[in-house]
Design a protein around this motif. Structure first.
Motif, short mmCIF file in Angstrom:
data_model
loop_
_atom_site.label_atom_id
_atom_site.label_comp_id
_atom_site.label_asym_id
_atom_site.label_seq_id
_atom_site.Cartn_x
_atom_site.Cartn_y
_atom_site.Cartn_z
N LEU A 45 0.82 -1.18 -0.01
CA LEU A 45 0.01 -0.03 -0.07
C LEU A 45 0.95 1.18 0.00
N ARG A 52 -6.02 7.31 -3.09
CA ARG A 52 -6.43 6.48 -1.83
C ARG A 52 -6.24 4.93 -2.34
N GLY A 53 -5.65 3.90 -1.74
CA GLY A 53 -5.60 2.66 -1.84
C GLY A 53 -4.43 2.29 -3.02
N HIS A 92 -12.46 -2.99 0.51
CA HIS A 92 -12.30 -1.99 1.65
C HIS A 92 -12.84 -0.71 1.11
N TYR A 93 -12.28 -0.39 -0.14
CA TYR A 93 -12.29 1.06 -0.62
C TYR A 93 -13.66 1.29 -1.53
N GLU A 144 -4.02 7.40 8.77
CA GLU A 144 -4.85 7.02 7.71
C GLU A 144 -4.49 5.87 7.10
N LYS A 147 -4.31 2.58 9.38
CA LYS A 147 -5.65 2.36 9.55
C LYS A 147 -5.86 1.19 8.38
N ASP A 148 -5.68 1.88 7.22
CA ASP A 148 -6.00 1.08 6.03
C ASP A 148 -5.31 -0.22 5.81
N THR A 151 -6.59 -2.94 8.22
CA THR A 151 -7.83 -3.30 7.67
C THR A 151 -7.61 -4.15 6.47
N LEU A 152 -6.67 -3.85 5.51
CA LEU A 152 -6.32 -4.73 4.28
C LEU A 152 -5.68 -5.95 4.89
#
Length: 162
Positions: A45, A52-53, A92-93, A144, A147-148, A151-152
């Motif tokens: 990432l 984003r992503g 997720h996104y 951020e 956190k992403d 989650t991923l």
């Protein structure tokens, strides 16, 4: 305006001085946070606030420039890893569209850019305006990004402590 291939292009195509080959496969570096690792790939990432992503899936086997240089089994494993990472990004996104770009024009080492596309997009209906990074790009805020990544990693079943 004249553009040229890097002076060390021939060496890079052979893996000499290849930053991706020379990587120690860290969990985190100046480019991003690893969200999945297999024997043959890393999904990273990206820190750069380009989209984003935005994630790279990087081939970690022997140095190859093109997916056509992979054996059938290697190619199957590589593309499966790309799709697994993309599915997690989509889940997720929730982008409108996912772009898959396997370029290698600035660094000739097999890797695929996964670029989620959103309603607020710099080029709706056209290819994403992805430029080579030079380190001056703004960064996604660390909280951020972490956190992403967390989650991923959970979606991908990746435990970075293994």
């Amino acid at each position: 305006m004249s553009h040229q291939w890097p002076e060390d292009w021939q060496q890079l195509t052979r893996g000499i001085g290849c930053e991706m080959c020379d990587s120690t496969r860290p969990e985190s570096d100046k480019y991003g946070i690893r969200i999945r690792a297999t024997k043959l790939t890393d999904a990273v990432l990206q820190r750069a606030n380009i989209q984003r992503g935005y994630t790279l899936v990087i081939w970690r086997g022997r140095h190859v420039n093109e997916p056509t240089e992979l054996s059938h089994d290697e190619a199957s494993a590589y593309w499966e890893d790309v799709l697994i990472a993309a599915r997690a990004l989509i889940r997720h996104y929730r982008p409108l569209k996912m772009n898959y770009e396997t370029l290698g024009n600035s660094l000739p080492h097999l890797h695929t850019h996964l670029i989620p596309r959103y309603p607020q997009d710099p080029a709706p209906g056209r290819p994403f305006p992805l430029l080579p990074q030079d380190g001056s790009e703004p960064l996604i805020p660390e909280e951020e990004l972490q956190k992403d990544a967390s989650t991923l990693r959970r979606l991908l079943g990746y435990d970075s402590t293994e």
